[in-house]
Design a protein around this motif. Sequence first.
Motif, PDB file in Angstrom:
ATOM      1  N   GLN A   1       0.858  -1.208   0.000  1.00  0.00           N
ATOM      2  CA  GLN A   1       0.000   0.000   0.000  1.00  0.00           C
ATOM      3  C   GLN A   1       0.887   1.249   0.000  1.00  0.00           C
TER       4      GLN A   1
ATOM      5  N   VAL B   1      -1.056   8.031  -2.282  1.00  0.00           N
ATOM      6  CA  VAL B   1      -0.853   8.633  -3.601  1.00  0.00           C
ATOM      7  C   VAL B   1      -0.800  10.166  -3.497  1.00  0.00           C
ATOM      8  N   SER B   2      -1.751  10.733  -2.681  1.00  0.00           N
ATOM      9  CA  SER B   2      -1.736  12.212  -2.508  1.00  0.00           C
ATOM     10  C   SER B   2      -2.219  12.565  -1.120  1.00  0.00           C
TER      11      SER B   2
ATOM     12  N   VAL C   1      -5.535  10.312  -0.729  1.00  0.00           N
ATOM     13  CA  VAL C   1      -5.776   9.177  -1.635  1.00  0.00           C
ATOM     14  C   VAL C   1      -4.780   8.063  -1.279  1.00  0.00           C
ATOM     15  N   PHE C   2      -5.324   6.840  -0.999  1.00  0.00           N
ATOM     16  CA  PHE C   2      -4.509   5.658  -0.675  1.00  0.00           C
ATOM     17  C   PHE C   2      -4.545   4.697  -1.869  1.00  0.00           C
ATOM     18  N   LYS C   3      -3.495   3.876  -2.082  1.00  0.00           N
ATOM     19  CA  LYS C   3      -3.431   2.865  -3.148  1.00  0.00           C
ATOM     20  C   LYS C   3      -2.867   1.547  -2.558  1.00  0.00           C
TER      21      LYS C   3
ATOM     22  N   TYR D   1      -1.844  -2.698  -3.660  1.00  0.00           N
ATOM     23  CA  TYR D   1      -1.550  -3.491  -4.848  1.00  0.00           C
ATOM     24  C   TYR D   1      -0.994  -4.836  -4.372  1.00  0.00           C
TER      25      TYR D   1
ATOM     26  N   SER E   1      -4.234  -3.412  -8.443  1.00  0.00           N
ATOM     27  CA  SER E   1      -4.211  -2.277  -7.479  1.00  0.00           C
ATOM     28  C   SER E   1      -5.624  -1.751  -7.237  1.00  0.00           C
TER      29      SER E   1
ATOM     30  N   GLU F   1      -7.506   1.984  -5.395  1.00  0.00           N
ATOM     31  CA  GLU F   1      -7.354   3.326  -4.776  1.00  0.00           C
ATOM     32  C   GLU F   1      -8.610   3.665  -3.989  1.00  0.00           C
ATOM     33  N   LYS F   2      -8.351   4.336  -2.804  1.00  0.00           N
ATOM     34  CA  LYS F   2      -9.440   4.797  -1.951  1.00  0.00           C
ATOM     35  C   LYS F   2      -9.144   6.258  -1.542  1.00  0.00           C
ATOM     36  N   THR F   3     -10.232   7.060  -1.450  1.00  0.00           N
ATOM     37  CA  THR F   3     -10.092   8.481  -1.050  1.00  0.00           C
ATOM     38  C   THR F   3     -10.719   8.682   0.314  1.00  0.00           C
TER      39      THR F   3
END
Length: 699
Positions: free
Chosen positions: A14, A17-18, A32-34, A36, A42, A44-46
């Motif tokens: 994990q 991302v931002s 923002v999480f990612k 994989y 992969s 992504e969750k915000t």
Amino acid sequence: MEGVTDNYDLDVGQMVVSNNVDLYTVGSYQVVFKAYDDSHNSLEKTMNVYVIDTTPPTYDGYFDFAIGITSNTSFDFTDKITNEIDNSGEAVTVYQIDCNVDGNTPGNYTATIGIKDAYGNEAIQIIQIEVIDHTAPTFDYINTQTIEVDQYQDIDWTTIIENLFEDSDTLVTLEEISDDVLYDTLGEYYVVVKATDASLNSKSQTFLVEVVDTQAPVITLNGDSIITLEAGDIYLNEGATCTDNYDDACTVSIGGFTVDYGTVGEYYIEYIAEDSSGNIGRLKREVIVIDTITPTFEVSDFIIQVGHDEINFFYHIGLIEENSDDELIKEVISNNVDYFVVGDYEVILKVSDQSGNSTTKTILVSVIDTIAPEFEIPEILDYEVGFNEVIDWTTFISNIVENSLTEVVITITENVNFNIIGSNRVEYTLSDGNGNSNTQSMRVVVRDTTSPTFDNIPNQTIELGEYETFDWTTLITNIEDNYSEIFFLSEIKDDVDYSRVGSYLVIVEVKDNYSNTVTQEFTVNVVDTTKPLVMLNPSVDTITVGSEYIDAGVIYSDLSEVTLEVDNLVDVDTPGTYLITYTVTDASGNITIKKRYVTVKEASPTVEFILNNAVTTIKINETFIDTGCVVKINDQTFDCTVKEYHINNQEEGIYYIIYTYTYEGVEYEYYRFIFVTEDGFIPNNYFFKKEEEEEGDLS
């Protein structure tokens, strides 16, 4: 990110991302999480992140303090909050919620202050304020007080406090701290007064009180206050007494005692009393000097010559006695003395003093005359022989002096003969009306001192060459003399040069038998005013064009040298009239001008006027039509012009038109005659020219 699973891999990777979260700034943010797996799958969750502020600001400050009495009615204590900070870092607002402070009244008061950040988080702070009065009341400086001795028994000195001021609204108490004044005893004393407010603040002041004596002693006269004396009498001073309001005893002195007993007037004696305090009392006694006694004097009678100068009787008044020192008034009450008429006269004199007392006396003035008249005449008079005017011998008398007003009689004895040269006597006697006389004589001498006279000889002008010599005494005319009949004529000077132009002086003289001479001088001007004589020589002065002209010239003569100038303008090739001028000038500038006129002309031309046909006989009121004419000159034809037009078709008669033409400066004329008749037929006696008629029956 928690709770991440995969269908195959046990470990899932994990990463973030931002992430833009600012934990120090209120707001809404996203992360923002990612995740994989090993197979590179992969997800992504915000996630939303909210930053909020619920914490009030923090601050420091002064929360319990005191202020002095003030006249302010509005207070702002927000400045007592310091170092206000908020966790958000944004601005903090400080404001006053309420305040019950009364600045004019001491006491304890509060003010509520609010401190709020930008997100409404608020802190409340109560401030304790004590109003304290530390200032004492004030009032004006009290100067030294002066009171009259025995004027007061006691004085409340707080009543002299002026302009009392207290900064608070509390009551001020006034009191005397010290008062040791002795009101019946002269001296200096100190008084202390004090003003105290409700806060026990006080102001005291010490001032000086002087008990003084300013009242002067009272003076009482011994005897009358008004004394009346006759001029010359003396007043013996009676003195005065005095009393004083403070001193048990006082002394009176005389400050001024100046009385002029010889002069009428009002005088004063001044009495002065001074007490121990230096107060001075004054009182005056009036002394009136009067004069009721008449003056006396002596004066003598007078014997004077008639014509005597007017007498100043005041100068002769003597032995005057007067009780006062007044300046006496001397008057002449009656004076009928006639100084120019012999006789006895009375004069009344009066002497008065300034008070109106007077004495009169009568004296006798006798006017006599024992002096003869005085006069002046010349010692000698000269007269010209033959003097024939009437002489008033009294006119030679001058400066007659007669001391009386009587008529002076003049007696003259004379036998002068003015027609005979010699010496004569004239005797004068002057007598006055009182029998006094004076005789003098005057010498009169008859002489001949008069020069002859003759007419004025004007300056003479003679022409050059007119005379070879001239006797200038022949110009002497109308000789006259008062006595002599024989005369001698002569030329004193004659330097005339008759042959030369110029100005010369001539002097002639006439002398009588007694060598009385008269001369006269005049100027003789020798002039040349005669123009040279000039004549034209005979000559042919009219020629035709192209001919030769010979100037015959002039002949001339003069007494002096001459010059000749010739101005010849003749042009033989051009027709015209030309002038030859001959100018002859002599040495004196006399000029003679002669002129010769020369005419250059061509042979006379052949001139022929030809009238155009026209009807020259018309009835009354019929219009004449002018057809004009032409002129032939040397075979050349020209149109002529009308010079004059004389036709009246309203009246029967013979009329004419003048035609003209100018050729080479010469004008030529020709006439046409017109007949105006009642019936349009030519009378038998009219001149008729056939060529002037148009076609038609003119009979």
